[in-house]
Design a protein around this motif. Structure first.
Motif, PDB file in Angstrom:
ATOM      1  N   GLU A  49       0.870  -1.180   0.000  1.00 51.04           N
ATOM      2  CA  GLU A  49       0.000   0.000   0.000  1.00 51.04           C
ATOM      3  C   GLU A  49       0.910   1.234   0.000  1.00 51.04           C
ATOM      4  OE1 GLU A  49      -3.009  -0.432   2.988  1.00 51.04           O
ATOM      5  OE2 GLU A  49      -3.143   1.714   3.352  1.00 51.04           O
ATOM      6  N   HIS A  50       0.450   2.326  -0.570  1.00 53.58           N
ATOM      7  CA  HIS A  50       1.254   3.554  -0.486  1.00 53.58           C
ATOM      8  C   HIS A  50       0.355   4.775  -0.378  1.00 53.58           C
ATOM      9  CE1 HIS A  50       1.275   5.553  -4.604  1.00 53.58           C
ATOM     10  NE2 HIS A  50       0.471   4.539  -4.776  1.00 53.58           N
ATOM     11  N   SER A 116      12.667   3.314   5.053  1.00 56.43           N
ATOM     12  CA  SER A 116      11.996   3.859   6.238  1.00 56.43           C
ATOM     13  C   SER A 116      11.344   5.220   6.089  1.00 56.43           C
ATOM     14  CB  SER A 116      12.967   3.972   7.417  1.00 56.43           C
ATOM     15  OG  SER A 116      13.969   3.031   7.367  1.00 56.43           O
ATOM     16  N   PHE A 120       5.377   3.515   2.081  1.00 55.35           N
ATOM     17  CA  PHE A 120       4.897   2.214   1.604  1.00 55.35           C
ATOM     18  C   PHE A 120       4.708   1.323   2.823  1.00 55.35           C
ATOM     19  CE2 PHE A 120       7.404   3.683  -2.059  1.00 55.35           C
ATOM     20  CZ  PHE A 120       6.551   3.398  -3.108  1.00 55.35           C
ATOM     21  N   TRP A 121       3.724   0.435   2.731  1.00 56.91           N
ATOM     22  CA  TRP A 121       3.505  -0.553   3.792  1.00 56.91           C
ATOM     23  C   TRP A 121       3.259  -1.905   3.149  1.00 56.91           C
ATOM     24  CZ3 TRP A 121       1.248   4.220   3.428  1.00 56.91           C
ATOM     25  CH2 TRP A 121       1.717   5.161   4.354  1.00 56.91           C
ATOM     26  N   TRP A 132       0.826  -7.483   8.568  1.00 55.61           N
ATOM     27  CA  TRP A 132       1.616  -6.326   8.144  1.00 55.61           C
ATOM     28  C   TRP A 132       3.071  -6.556   8.532  1.00 55.61           C
ATOM     29  CZ3 TRP A 132      -0.274  -2.951   4.847  1.00 55.61           C
ATOM     30  CH2 TRP A 132      -1.659  -2.827   4.746  1.00 55.61           C
ATOM     31  N   ALA A 135       8.271  -2.629  10.761  1.00 57.51           N
ATOM     32  CA  ALA A 135       9.523  -1.931  10.446  1.00 57.51           C
ATOM     33  C   ALA A 135      10.616  -2.468  11.362  1.00 57.51           C
ATOM     34  CB  ALA A 135       9.337  -0.439  10.650  1.00 57.51           C
TER      35      ALA A 135
ATOM     36  N   TYR B   6      -5.873   7.411   6.667  1.00 58.21           N
ATOM     37  CA  TYR B   6      -5.306   6.320   7.456  1.00 58.21           C
ATOM     38  C   TYR B   6      -4.734   5.276   6.491  1.00 58.21           C
ATOM     39  CZ  TYR B   6      -8.701   8.483  10.588  1.00 58.21           C
ATOM     40  OH  TYR B   6      -9.425   9.379  11.315  1.00 58.21           O
ATOM     41  N   PHE B   7      -3.582   4.720   6.877  1.00 56.87           N
ATOM     42  CA  PHE B   7      -2.961   3.696   6.030  1.00 56.87           C
ATOM     43  C   PHE B   7      -2.623   2.440   6.833  1.00 56.87           C
ATOM     44  CE2 PHE B   7      -2.170   7.649   3.786  1.00 56.87           C
ATOM     45  CZ  PHE B   7      -2.523   7.309   2.489  1.00 56.87           C
ATOM     46  N   ALA B   8      -2.508   1.342   6.095  1.00 54.49           N
ATOM     47  CA  ALA B   8      -2.093   0.035   6.630  1.00 54.49           C
ATOM     48  C   ALA B   8      -3.002  -0.378   7.804  1.00 54.49           C
ATOM     49  CB  ALA B   8      -0.614   0.057   6.978  1.00 54.49           C
ATOM     50  N   PHE B  76      -0.238   6.602  10.125  1.00 57.26           N
ATOM     51  CA  PHE B  76       0.166   5.293   9.596  1.00 57.26           C
ATOM     52  C   PHE B  76       1.258   4.705  10.475  1.00 57.26           C
ATOM     53  CE2 PHE B  76       1.746   8.898   6.958  1.00 57.26           C
ATOM     54  CZ  PHE B  76       3.084   8.889   7.293  1.00 57.26           C
ATOM     55  N   PRO B  78       5.064   2.831  11.083  1.00 58.09           N
ATOM     56  CA  PRO B  78       6.371   3.062  10.458  1.00 58.09           C
ATOM     57  C   PRO B  78       6.419   2.419   9.066  1.00 58.09           C
ATOM     58  CG  PRO B  78       6.665   2.479  12.749  1.00 58.09           C
ATOM     59  CD  PRO B  78       5.198   2.299  12.453  1.00 58.09           C
TER      60      PRO B  78
END
Lengths: 146, 82
Positions: A49-50, A116, A120-121, A132, A135, B6-8, B76, B78
């Motif tokens: 996702e971004h 970092s 992006f995830w 998920w 990091a 919101y993300f992820a 979001f 990290p």
């Protein structure tokens, strides 16, 4: 200079060839590509996702910073999002410089920052469910050397 | 009026990618407190701010960043690019 954020696959060899073509003043071209890795042996696919808009501006800022720090003739970043299977290429970085030290350093700098600081995830979908990707502390730590 | 994105897993916990909120918050932290007071799902998503990052108008920011003039705030985890 180029930054491309795209869903579709890219042809690494063709991109590297096009990037290197037609320059007579650059003695060094460094290319890097990142690949979806199946660490558990059960990865079905990855979803990336971004943050459209911020992604492009954040990477653009990294490229500008790299150009300030090193003598670069050209720079390319391609990063994919969406669904990717193990073995697919996620992203690539290419740098061109008169000398190899600058080309290597700029490519590493861009890689560290993309890890970092580009929004992006990654989510891994395996036989046992979806998770998920967290990091890593060492990725954050890696920024300190710059 | 401010757009909140919101993300992820933050998106998943809150249950939507984007909303427009009417807020008098002057900092990101105040906006977070307002959201947390709304519903359990926000309280859950914002329970550990150390696990979250924030961007104001598409630039990384701190939770004490001011919101004057801001159009867009995003929350979001990290980032995991590369």
């Amino acid at each position: 200079m180029g930054v491309r954020v795209q869903q579709e696959p890219f042809d690494f060899a063709a991109e590297a060839e096009a990037f290197a073509a037609g320059r007579t003043d650059m003695g060094a071209i460094v290319t890097f590509t990142g690949v979806v890795r199946d660490t558990s042996g059960t990865l079905d696919h990855m979803l990336i996702e971004h943050y459209p808009g911020m992604t492009e501006s954040a990477i653009g800022g990294m490229v500008e910073e790299a150009r300030r720090r090193w003598s670069l003739g050209d720079c390319l970043v391609i990063h994919r999002y969406g669904r990717l299977a193990p073995g697919e290429r996620i992203m690539m970085v290419a740098t061109a410089a008169p000398h190899r030290a600058d080309a290597f350093a700029a490519a590493e700098f861009l890689m560290d920052y993309l890890k970092s600081r580009a929004p992006f995830w990654k989510k891994e979908l395996t036989a046992s469910g979806a998770e998920w990707v967290a990091a890593k502390d060492e990725d954050e730590e890696a920024l300190k050397r710059w | 009026m401010i757009d909140v994105l919101y993300f992820a897993w933050v998106r998943e916990r809150i249950g939507q990618p984007k909303e427009t909120v009417e807020t008098g918050a002057t900092t990101v932290a105040e906006l977070v407190e307002e959201l947390k007071a709304r519903e359990e799902r926000y309280a859950l998503a914002f329970s550990d701010l150390s696990a979250l990052r924030v961007a104001v108008d598409q630039e990384l920011a701190d939770f004490d960043a001011p919101l004057q003039g801001a159009r867009e705030v995003a929350f979001f985890p990290p980032m995991t690019g590369g």
